[in-house]
Design a protein around this motif. Sequence first.
Motif, PDB file in Angstrom:
ATOM      1  N   PHE A  99      -2.095  -4.933   7.304  1.00 56.11           N
ATOM      2  CA  PHE A  99      -2.350  -5.506   5.987  1.00 56.11           C
ATOM      3  C   PHE A  99      -2.325  -7.027   6.092  1.00 56.11           C
ATOM      4  O   PHE A  99      -1.507  -7.588   6.819  1.00 56.11           O
ATOM      5  N   VAL A 100      -3.185  -7.673   5.334  1.00 49.43           N
ATOM      6  CA  VAL A 100      -3.250  -9.131   5.369  1.00 49.43           C
ATOM      7  C   VAL A 100      -2.082  -9.747   4.614  1.00 49.43           C
ATOM      8  O   VAL A 100      -1.504 -10.741   5.039  1.00 49.43           O
ATOM      9  N   THR A 101      -1.707  -9.153   3.478  1.00 50.08           N
ATOM     10  CA  THR A 101      -0.602  -9.692   2.681  1.00 50.08           C
ATOM     11  C   THR A 101       0.462  -8.629   2.450  1.00 50.08           C
ATOM     12  O   THR A 101       0.189  -7.421   2.510  1.00 50.08           O
ATOM     13  N   TYR A 102       1.642  -9.097   2.132  1.00 49.76           N
ATOM     14  CA  TYR A 102       2.756  -8.203   1.828  1.00 49.76           C
ATOM     15  C   TYR A 102       2.457  -7.391   0.570  1.00 49.76           C
ATOM     16  O   TYR A 102       2.741  -6.187   0.518  1.00 49.76           O
ATOM     17  N   ASP A 103       1.876  -8.047  -0.436  1.00 47.28           N
ATOM     18  CA  ASP A 103       1.576  -7.352  -1.696  1.00 47.28           C
ATOM     19  C   ASP A 103       0.589  -6.210  -1.487  1.00 47.28           C
ATOM     20  O   ASP A 103       0.733  -5.136  -2.069  1.00 47.28           O
ATOM     21  N   ASP A 104      -0.440  -6.441  -0.644  1.00 44.52           N
ATOM     22  CA  ASP A 104      -1.406  -5.370  -0.328  1.00 44.52           C
ATOM     23  C   ASP A 104      -0.681  -4.183   0.312  1.00 44.52           C
ATOM     24  O   ASP A 104      -0.943  -3.024  -0.024  1.00 44.52           O
ATOM     25  N   MET A 105       0.210  -4.490   1.235  1.00 47.65           N
ATOM     26  CA  MET A 105       0.943  -3.436   1.936  1.00 47.65           C
ATOM     27  C   MET A 105       1.859  -2.676   0.961  1.00 47.65           C
ATOM     28  O   MET A 105       1.899  -1.450   0.976  1.00 47.65           O
TER      29      MET A 105
END
Length: 200
Positions: A188-194
């Motif tokens: 995942f590119v960002t923590y929020d996406d993950m």
Amino acid sequence: MGKLVIGSFMFIAGLFFLATGVGAIIGIPMFAGGLMMGIAGLGSIGKTAVKTGMAAGQIVQNMQSSGAAPSPYAPPPYAPVKNGSGLDLRRWNTLVELDPEIAAAAEQVRAAGPGYEMQLAEKYLAVNDKQYLAAAVTKVLEQARLNEERRQHEEQIPDRGMIGGSEYQRKAGGFYLIVKGKDVGRTFVTYDDMRKALEG
């Protein structure tokens, strides 16, 4: 050139017929004709070379008489230097060099970090109208601000952790890799996406 090739073929065929003894009637005229045609072909090649040399000499003489010497350092015809997105970097750099407003705008976004000048260049060259320059600068600086906020937020996130039964690890490139549990190997590119993907 054609005469030389045909003449050589006839000359060799004539020699072959003469060597067999049986075909002397055919071989003698073929041998003689091939020899004559080969000589004529060599002569035509020589004439072409002389004409080419004379034409080149005339060009050099004309350049010398006009005072213009041929230069190996003549600039190449204009060809845009493009980056991966197709942006004409040569054009942008020329605008920055010659236009004080564009130079000031480039300096302003450059201060926000690497890469933002190219974002401004992309936006400006798409419309090529100075009335949109201030708006383009504002947009780029807003993006820089959001990126900085995200960077600061992500710096506070632990390098390893658990979300919904899956363990993640932050890698050197800044992305997140699932190392245990559901979706092992997924990135995942960002923590929020993950978080959204693993909790959803």
